[in-house]
Scaffold this active site. Sequence first.
Site, PDB file in Angstrom:
ATOM      1  N   ALA A  12       0.821  -1.213   0.000  1.00 26.08           N
ATOM      2  CA  ALA A  12       0.000   0.000   0.000  1.00 26.08           C
ATOM      3  C   ALA A  12       0.854   1.262   0.000  1.00 26.08           C
ATOM      4  O   ALA A  12       0.438   2.303  -0.539  1.00 26.08           O
ATOM      5  CB  ALA A  12      -0.925  -0.002   1.218  1.00 26.08           C
ATOM      6  N   LYS A  13       2.066   1.187   0.565  1.00 24.99           N
ATOM      7  CA  LYS A  13       2.932   2.367   0.597  1.00 24.99           C
ATOM      8  C   LYS A  13       3.390   2.746  -0.802  1.00 24.99           C
ATOM      9  O   LYS A  13       3.581   3.923  -1.105  1.00 24.99           O
ATOM     10  CB  LYS A  13       4.132   2.106   1.513  1.00 24.99           C
ATOM     11  CG  LYS A  13       3.762   1.995   2.982  1.00 24.99           C
ATOM     12  CD  LYS A  13       4.982   1.782   3.862  1.00 24.99           C
ATOM     13  CE  LYS A  13       4.607   1.690   5.329  1.00 24.99           C
ATOM     14  NZ  LYS A  13       5.779   1.482   6.210  1.00 24.99           N
ATOM     15  N   LYS A  14       3.573   1.744  -1.674  1.00 25.39           N
ATOM     16  CA  LYS A  14       3.986   2.057  -3.048  1.00 25.39           C
ATOM     17  C   LYS A  14       2.851   2.740  -3.811  1.00 25.39           C
ATOM     18  O   LYS A  14       3.082   3.659  -4.595  1.00 25.39           O
ATOM     19  CB  LYS A  14       4.433   0.783  -3.769  1.00 25.39           C
ATOM     20  CG  LYS A  14       5.767   0.241  -3.289  1.00 25.39           C
ATOM     21  CD  LYS A  14       6.263  -0.893  -4.157  1.00 25.39           C
ATOM     22  CE  LYS A  14       7.622  -1.399  -3.697  1.00 25.39           C
ATOM     23  NZ  LYS A  14       8.169  -2.456  -4.570  1.00 25.39           N
ATOM     24  N   ASP A  74      11.193  -2.431  -9.599  1.00 31.34           N
ATOM     25  CA  ASP A  74      12.073  -3.346  -8.894  1.00 31.34           C
ATOM     26  C   ASP A  74      13.181  -2.494  -8.320  1.00 31.34           C
ATOM     27  O   ASP A  74      13.746  -1.644  -9.026  1.00 31.34           O
ATOM     28  CB  ASP A  74      12.643  -4.430  -9.812  1.00 31.34           C
ATOM     29  CG  ASP A  74      13.300  -5.547  -9.012  1.00 31.34           C
ATOM     30  OD1 ASP A  74      12.624  -6.111  -8.127  1.00 31.34           O
ATOM     31  OD2 ASP A  74      14.479  -5.856  -9.246  1.00 31.34           O
ATOM     32  N   ARG A 198      13.030   5.584  -5.807  1.00 37.07           N
ATOM     33  CA  ARG A 198      11.750   5.315  -6.459  1.00 37.07           C
ATOM     34  C   ARG A 198      11.066   6.619  -6.866  1.00 37.07           C
ATOM     35  O   ARG A 198      10.476   6.714  -7.937  1.00 37.07           O
ATOM     36  CB  ARG A 198      10.835   4.494  -5.545  1.00 37.07           C
ATOM     37  CG  ARG A 198       9.591   3.968  -6.251  1.00 37.07           C
ATOM     38  CD  ARG A 198       8.752   3.062  -5.364  1.00 37.07           C
ATOM     39  NE  ARG A 198       9.494   1.878  -4.952  1.00 37.07           N
ATOM     40  CZ  ARG A 198      10.021   1.690  -3.752  1.00 37.07           C
ATOM     41  NH1 ARG A 198       9.900   2.605  -2.816  1.00 37.07           N
ATOM     42  NH2 ARG A 198      10.681   0.581  -3.466  1.00 37.07           N
TER      43      ARG A 198
END
Length: 216
Positions: A12-14, A74, A198
């Site tokens: 969920a954090k992504k 990734d 990211r």
Amino acid sequence: MALRLLVASRNAKKLAELRRVLDAEGIVGIEPVGLDEVPEFPEEPEDGATFGENALIKARSGARATGLACLADDSGLTVDALNGMPGVLSARWVGSHGDDAANNALLLGQLTDVPDDRRGAAFVSACALVWPGGAPGPGFTSGPDGAEIVTEGRWPGSVLRAPRGEGGFGYDPLFLPEGSDRAAAELTAAEKDAASHRGRALRALAPALRVLAEQA
């Protein structure tokens, strides 16, 4: 109506991080959904030799199975004293997948005798976007499952001698970003978005995401 964008993750954090990047870039018309929000499908093994290869494996698999545009990342930690490892094995450094505490403990053990000036490291993230039926355009190339693009972000720093902070995940408590006196796990979400590997890879993907949003 918003265009559904599959994010090939159950983290969920992504998803929250992507939503913050979309908001910051002023991109509207995209609704990120996670793997838990689509019918289950067989996920292909991430056996690529690089972050980019693994991100594409996940994004192609998700796009092929659902027909949705799919974004996958990734990422991992590369440590100079370990010749770039854990690298693509970061999430399963102890052998099993996703045991953050055990991975951190193993890394600290491997670096016990490494002096501070040789503890250089970097977080690296590759983001892949696959768009079924999309045409190669700005940034996109033609792939087996549609138009696709891969971006990469790098966040340099070093490995601490003990965990610090309660935020983030993975190796964040052990990672001291270059020029910072706080571990990645001590940064706010906004601070991390602005600097992280990211966040950098996702921002590099923003022009392609705008093209995608125009189809909504």
